[in-house]
Design an enzyme around this catalytic site. Structure first.
Site, PDB file in Angstrom:
ATOM      1  N   TRP A 145       0.872  -1.170   0.000  1.00  0.00           N
ATOM      2  CA  TRP A 145       0.000   0.000   0.000  1.00  0.00           C
ATOM      3  C   TRP A 145       0.910   1.221   0.000  1.00  0.00           C
ATOM      4  CZ3 TRP A 145      -1.596   2.539   5.025  1.00  0.00           C
ATOM      5  CH2 TRP A 145      -2.552   3.540   4.828  1.00  0.00           C
ATOM      6  N   ASP A 191      -0.524  -4.585   9.812  1.00  0.00           N
ATOM      7  CA  ASP A 191      -1.561  -3.715   9.263  1.00  0.00           C
ATOM      8  C   ASP A 191      -2.770  -4.601   8.972  1.00  0.00           C
ATOM      9  OD1 ASP A 191      -3.106  -1.814   8.027  1.00  0.00           O
ATOM     10  OD2 ASP A 191      -1.507  -1.057   6.742  1.00  0.00           O
ATOM     11  N   LYS A 208     -13.209  -0.573   6.528  1.00  0.00           N
ATOM     12  CA  LYS A 208     -13.604  -1.408   5.387  1.00  0.00           C
ATOM     13  C   LYS A 208     -14.534  -2.535   5.794  1.00  0.00           C
ATOM     14  CE  LYS A 208      -9.393  -0.062   3.042  1.00  0.00           C
ATOM     15  NZ  LYS A 208      -9.061   0.971   4.056  1.00  0.00           N
TER      16      LYS A 208
END
Length: 412
Positions: free
Chosen positions: A132, A216, A262
């Site tokens: 990312w 993460d 999300k």
């Protein structure tokens, strides 16, 4: 370089994903397709509010709640439930986990980077190649004195995980107290995760070399449809590195950056948490005090409404059961369009093997398309995706998948 005249400041480019969305919005072509934005869309490619969240919104409305400031550390009940979801209640009840609310996963990563740079002072931070893109910017801004290094992750030949390269680089180059960033599930951008046996080998290397892990975790539940399965690596690392029997030979700590944006569909609410795990029996008050100080300097205190929504869902037996069904719905739809796209490409006779599309997990597919092919997709077919070939599968549905497959075949 310092600028005495602000007019001399160079214009910096927008992050690619945001620039791509802006270009898509300006495109007037009727059959345009957005495969760049990392947000879930329903079967009609429209925003989807989770039914469990809709009920939680109504619950809060009926309670006529106020809108006072939260404490600097955040919404305590939300943090307890978020920690239980991530670690399981048995692990989460241990007193070596310090939790603080953050501005989604980005804020949690930023807090972890600043805390590490100021207090643990690693020489290097190891970041997967690719990753990312914000991981690099966060460490560039928050910890400029920490050298950013890449470890191999994606193998373009197999379109799978370069596990041997990853482990070899960490064994060869990582030094004690260095940081390694790991994606807990649904690796962004590749959609490729280690197997459980591979996770065990990574944990062994981390323990022996005394590396500081930053997990993460942005897609728990959304990746596979099973929240416990998606948290397996985090729980394994905790048990392996931070039980009383292992803590004397392990690292100084581990961080988990948890996003609830999300998997609860709360993108604009920016809800997340940072969890710091330290070896057992060590006092944690000092670490929490330093984290609180960082939050106070950046945002003073975190946001309330999204934290209330997540807590309302996770604190209600019926609603949490509905949430588990919601994430299954999202995961099932993504798996479905993976199969549809692969089938269409094979039916068309598109050059190459497209099995990796189904083998990957989560919202993204690392297609293997080159930047030149991605540019052709945009210019000729009005299909928008990141230049590295990452496709956000939520932009596909039964109505456009054949068009996308034909366009891909056309640019190969």
């Amino acid at each position: 370089m310092a600028f005495t005249n602000l007019g001399d400041l160079p214009v910096l480019p927008q992050p690619e994903s945001f620039a791509l969305t802006a270009a898509y919005n300006e495109d007037t072509f009727p059959n345009k397709v957005n495969l760049g934005q990392g947000v879930y869309r329903d079967n009609n490619c429209q925003p989807w509010v989770l039914p469990s969240i809709r009920e939680a919104e109504q619950t809060l409305h009926n309670q006529q709640v106020n809108h006072e400031y939260l404490p600097i550390a955040g919404h305590a009940q939300f943090l307890t439930k978020a920690r239980d979801l991530l670690f399981s209640p048995a692990i989460a009840s241990q007193d070596n986990i310090t939790s603080i609310q953050a501005v989604a996963g980005t804020g949690a990563n930023h807090l972890a980077a600043i805390f590490c740079a100021r207090n643990l002072r690693p020489k290097n931070v190891f970041i997967s190649d690719p990753t990312w893109d914000n991981h690099h910017l966060i460490w560039e801004i928050a910890a400029p004195n920490v050298t950013r290094k890449l470890y191999p992750y994606y193998d373009p030949c197999t379109r799978g995980l370069n596990f041997d390269g990853m482990l070899s680089e960490l064994e060869k180059s990582a030094e004690e107290n260095d940081v390694v960033i790991l994606h807990a599930c649904a690796h962004n951008p590749t959609g490729i995760d280690p197997t459980q046996d591979q996770w065990k080998k990574i944990a062994d290397a981390v323990r022996r070399k005394k590396l500081i892990v930053i997990f993460d975790c942005a897609y728990q539940g959304f990746a596979s449809g099973a929240a416990d399965a998606d948290a397996w690596a985090i729980r394994y690392f905790y048990t392996t590195l931070f039980t009383e029997s292992s803590s004397s030979t392990g690292p100084a700590g581990m961080f988990v950056c948890q996003s609830l944006s999300k998997n609860f569909g709360l993108y604009g609410e920016r809800i997340g948490a940072l969890h710091l795990i330290t070896p057992p029996l060590l006092p944690t008050q000092g670490a929490k005090a330093h984290l609180v100080r960082l939050v106070r300097a950046e945002i003073s205190c975190p946001s309330l409404f999204g934290a209330r929504l997540v807590h309302t869902v996770l604190d209600d037996t019926e609603l949490v059961s509905k949430w588990h069904e919601d994430v299954k719905t999202m995961a099932h739809r993504i798996k479905g369009v993976r199969a549809l796209l692969k089938s269409e490409l094979e039916t068309l006779g598109a050059q190459g093997d497209w099995g990796h599309i189904e083998q990957q997990i989560g919202m993204f597919s690392f297609t293997g398309l080159s930047s030149a092919q991605v540019q052709q997709l945009r210019e000729k077919h009005h299909i928008y995706m990141l230049s590295n070939g990452r496709m956000s599968l939520s932009g596909l549905d039964e109505g456009n998948v054949a068009y996308v497959a034909q366009a891909i075949k056309d640019v190969l």
